[in-house]
Design a protein around this motif. Structure first.
Motif, PDB file in Angstrom:
ATOM      1  N   ILE A  73       0.843  -1.201   0.000  1.00  0.00           N
ATOM      2  CA  ILE A  73       0.000   0.000   0.000  1.00  0.00           C
ATOM      3  C   ILE A  73       0.879   1.252   0.000  1.00  0.00           C
ATOM      4  N   GLU A  74       1.933   1.232   0.783  1.00  0.00           N
ATOM      5  CA  GLU A  74       2.870   2.363   0.835  1.00  0.00           C
ATOM      6  C   GLU A  74       3.565   2.558  -0.505  1.00  0.00           C
ATOM      7  N   LEU A  75       3.983   1.460  -1.110  1.00  0.00           N
ATOM      8  CA  LEU A  75       4.654   1.510  -2.412  1.00  0.00           C
ATOM      9  C   LEU A  75       3.709   2.030  -3.490  1.00  0.00           C
ATOM     10  N   ARG A  76       2.471   1.578  -3.463  1.00  0.00           N
ATOM     11  CA  ARG A  76       1.491   2.039  -4.444  1.00  0.00           C
ATOM     12  C   ARG A  76       1.257   3.538  -4.334  1.00  0.00           C
ATOM     13  N   ALA A  77       1.187   4.054  -3.105  1.00  0.00           N
ATOM     14  CA  ALA A  77       0.993   5.491  -2.922  1.00  0.00           C
ATOM     15  C   ALA A  77       2.126   6.276  -3.554  1.00  0.00           C
ATOM     16  N   ALA A  78       3.356   5.787  -3.404  1.00  0.00           N
ATOM     17  CA  ALA A  78       4.515   6.459  -3.997  1.00  0.00           C
ATOM     18  C   ALA A  78       4.465   6.401  -5.514  1.00  0.00           C
ATOM     19  N   ALA A  79       4.036   5.260  -6.062  1.00  0.00           N
ATOM     20  CA  ALA A  79       3.926   5.126  -7.518  1.00  0.00           C
ATOM     21  C   ALA A  79       2.872   6.067  -8.073  1.00  0.00           C
ATOM     22  N   ARG A  80       1.732   6.114  -7.427  1.00  0.00           N
ATOM     23  CA  ARG A  80       0.665   7.007  -7.890  1.00  0.00           C
ATOM     24  C   ARG A  80       1.107   8.462  -7.851  1.00  0.00           C
ATOM     25  N   ALA A  81       1.813   8.848  -6.786  1.00  0.00           N
ATOM     26  CA  ALA A  81       2.271  10.236  -6.653  1.00  0.00           C
ATOM     27  C   ALA A  81       3.252  10.601  -7.762  1.00  0.00           C
ATOM     28  N   ALA A  82       3.969   9.603  -8.259  1.00  0.00           N
ATOM     29  CA  ALA A  82       4.955   9.849  -9.315  1.00  0.00           C
ATOM     30  C   ALA A  82       4.380   9.674 -10.713  1.00  0.00           C
ATOM     31  N   GLY A  83       3.123   9.293 -10.810  1.00  0.00           N
ATOM     32  CA  GLY A  83       2.515   9.056 -12.115  1.00  0.00           C
ATOM     33  C   GLY A  83       2.959   7.750 -12.750  1.00  0.00           C
ATOM     34  N   VAL A  84       3.485   6.828 -11.931  1.00  0.00           N
ATOM     35  CA  VAL A  84       3.907   5.513 -12.430  1.00  0.00           C
ATOM     36  C   VAL A  84       2.685   4.602 -12.495  1.00  0.00           C
ATOM     37  N   PRO A  85       2.417   3.974 -13.635  1.00  0.00           N
ATOM     38  CA  PRO A  85       1.232   3.113 -13.750  1.00  0.00           C
ATOM     39  C   PRO A  85       1.265   1.952 -12.765  1.00  0.00           C
ATOM     40  N   VAL A  86       0.104   1.646 -12.217  1.00  0.00           N
ATOM     41  CA  VAL A  86      -0.049   0.504 -11.319  1.00  0.00           C
ATOM     42  C   VAL A  86      -0.940  -0.515 -12.013  1.00  0.00           C
ATOM     43  N   ILE A  87      -0.443  -1.736 -12.128  1.00  0.00           N
ATOM     44  CA  ILE A  87      -1.190  -2.827 -12.753  1.00  0.00           C
ATOM     45  C   ILE A  87      -1.314  -3.956 -11.726  1.00  0.00           C
ATOM     46  N   TYR A  88      -2.503  -4.516 -11.608  1.00  0.00           N
ATOM     47  CA  TYR A  88      -2.769  -5.578 -10.646  1.00  0.00           C
ATOM     48  C   TYR A  88      -2.993  -6.892 -11.388  1.00  0.00           C
ATOM     49  N   THR A  89      -2.643  -7.991 -10.738  1.00  0.00           N
ATOM     50  CA  THR A  89      -3.035  -9.290 -11.266  1.00  0.00           C
ATOM     51  C   THR A  89      -3.859 -10.026 -10.223  1.00  0.00           C
ATOM     52  N   ASN A  90      -4.736 -10.876 -10.710  1.00  0.00           N
ATOM     53  CA  ASN A  90      -5.433 -11.826  -9.851  1.00  0.00           C
ATOM     54  C   ASN A  90      -5.571 -13.135 -10.609  1.00  0.00           C
ATOM     55  N   VAL A  91      -5.923 -14.171  -9.890  1.00  0.00           N
ATOM     56  CA  VAL A  91      -6.148 -15.481 -10.492  1.00  0.00           C
ATOM     57  C   VAL A  91      -7.649 -15.721 -10.517  1.00  0.00           C
ATOM     58  N   VAL A  92      -8.167 -16.048 -11.690  1.00  0.00           N
ATOM     59  CA  VAL A  92      -9.613 -16.274 -11.839  1.00  0.00           C
ATOM     60  C   VAL A  92      -9.822 -17.515 -12.697  1.00  0.00           C
ATOM     61  N   PHE A  93     -10.569 -18.483 -12.137  1.00  0.00           N
ATOM     62  CA  PHE A  93     -10.857 -19.716 -12.863  1.00  0.00           C
ATOM     63  C   PHE A  93     -12.351 -19.833 -13.184  1.00  0.00           C
ATOM     64  N   HIS A  94     -12.636 -20.524 -14.269  1.00  0.00           N
ATOM     65  CA  HIS A  94     -13.996 -20.925 -14.603  1.00  0.00           C
ATOM     66  C   HIS A  94     -14.490 -21.876 -13.505  1.00  0.00           C
ATOM     67  N   PRO A  95     -15.794 -21.879 -13.211  1.00  0.00           N
ATOM     68  CA  PRO A  95     -16.309 -22.783 -12.181  1.00  0.00           C
ATOM     69  C   PRO A  95     -15.926 -24.249 -12.374  1.00  0.00           C
ATOM     70  N   SER A  96     -15.701 -24.652 -13.602  1.00  0.00           N
ATOM     71  CA  SER A  96     -15.305 -26.042 -13.869  1.00  0.00           C
ATOM     72  C   SER A  96     -13.848 -26.316 -13.530  1.00  0.00           C
ATOM     73  N   MET A  97     -13.052 -25.269 -13.391  1.00  0.00           N
ATOM     74  CA  MET A  97     -11.606 -25.355 -13.148  1.00  0.00           C
ATOM     75  C   MET A  97     -10.849 -25.962 -14.330  1.00  0.00           C
ATOM     76  N   ARG A  98     -11.512 -26.125 -15.456  1.00  0.00           N
ATOM     77  CA  ARG A  98     -10.828 -26.714 -16.601  1.00  0.00           C
ATOM     78  C   ARG A  98      -9.684 -25.844 -17.100  1.00  0.00           C
ATOM     79  N   ASP A  99      -9.823 -24.512 -16.922  1.00  0.00           N
ATOM     80  CA  ASP A  99      -8.759 -23.627 -17.384  1.00  0.00           C
ATOM     81  C   ASP A  99      -7.579 -23.596 -16.409  1.00  0.00           C
ATOM     82  N   GLY A 100      -7.668 -24.338 -15.314  1.00  0.00           N
ATOM     83  CA  GLY A 100      -6.558 -24.435 -14.375  1.00  0.00           C
ATOM     84  C   GLY A 100      -5.536 -25.488 -14.754  1.00  0.00           C
TER      85      GLY A 100
END
Length: 212
Positions: free
Chosen positions: A55-82
Motif C-alpha cells: 500500500i505504501e509503495l502504491r501510494a509512492a507510484a501514484r504520486a509519481a505518475g507511475v502506472p499501477v497494474i494488478y493481477t489476480n487469479v480467476v478460474f472458470h467454475p469447472s476449473m478446466r482452465d486451471g
C-alpha cells in the motif's frame, strides 16, 4: 562445495551482477487477495506486513505518475482452465470466479483507471496481455510486489527478464507463508534474474521520477 561454505560465498564472483532501475517503470501488484490474508483460508500466509508495504509503495507510484497494474487469479467454475496447476494445488479452487477469497485485500482495491490482468497460472505474463501492454506503454522495467515470493513473484520475475523488462523485486512488499522459502527465493532471484531492492530504494526511485 565444502560443507561449511554458505550460499553467498558459493555464488560470489558468478552471480553478483546488478541491473539497476530503469527509466520508465510500472508497478505490478501480484495476487494480493483475501485468500492470503483470511485466517480461514488454506492459502493464508500471515503476510500483513507485506500488504502494508505494498500500500505504501502504491501510494509512492501514484504520486509519481507511475502506472499501477494488478493481477489476480480467476478460474472458470469447472476449473478446466486451471490445467495441471489446478490438479497439483487443490487450494486454487479458492480462485473460482465469484469466490470471496478472490476479493482484493483490504486497502488495496484498484482505482477505476488502473488495469487488472486476470491469469490462470503463476506468472503475470503467461497467457496474458501484460508484456504487450508494457511494451506499448514504453516501459523498460517492472517493480514487483505481492504474493507469493516463491510462486507468482518468482515466475513473474523470470518472465519479466525473459521478455526484456528489468525486474525489481521490492523486498518488504513481497511475502510467502514460510520465511525460509521467502528468503531463499529472494536470494536466487537477486542472483540470477533481477534486482531485489528495499522499499525505501523503490520509493526514492519513484520520488526521483516525480521530481523530473
Amino acid at each position: 562445495m565444502g560443507e561449511k561454505e554458505d550460499a553467498k560465498s558459493n555464488y560470489a564472483g558468478v552471480f553478483e551482477g546488478r541491473i539497476g532501475f530503469g527509466e520508465r517503470p510500472a508497478l505490478i501488484i501480484i495476487d494480493m487477495v483475501e485468500a492470503y490474508f483470511d485466517p480461514g483460508s488454506p492459502l493464508h500466509a500471515g503476510v500483513e506486513d507485506t500488504l502494508a508495504a505494498a500500500i505504501e509503495l502504491r501510494a509512492a507510484a501514484r504520486a509519481a505518475g507511475v502506472p499501477v497494474i494488478y493481477t489476480n487469479v480467476v478460474f472458470h467454475p469447472s476449473m478446466r482452465d486451471g490445467g495441471r496447476f489446478a490438479q497439483k494445488v487443490g487450494a486454487l479452487a479458492n480462485f473460482v470466479r465469484g469466490n470471496a477469497m478472490g476479493a482484493w485485500a483490504k486497502g488495496l482495491e484498484p482505482a477505476e483507471d488502473e488495469l487488472v490482468v486476470s491469469k490462470q497460472y503463476a506468472s503475470a505474463f503467461f497467457g496474458t496481455s501484460l508484456a504487450s501492454t508494457l511494451t506499448a506503454g514504453g516501459h523498460d522495467s517492472v517493480l514487483l510486489a505481492g504474493v507469493s515470493t516463491s510462486g507468482c513473484i518468482r515466475a513473474s520475475c523470470v518472465d519479466a527478464c525473459q521478455h526484456g523488462f528489468i525486474p525489481l523485486v521490492v523486498e518488504e512488499a513481497v511475502g510467502d507463508r514460510h520465511e525460509g522459502v521467502h528468503r531463499a527465493n529472494l536470494f536466487d532471484m537477486n542472483a540470477k534474474y533481477g534486482d531485489v531492492v528495499r522499499l525505501a530504494e523503490a520509493k526514492e526511485h519513484f520520488a526521483q521520477i516525480a521530481r523530473n
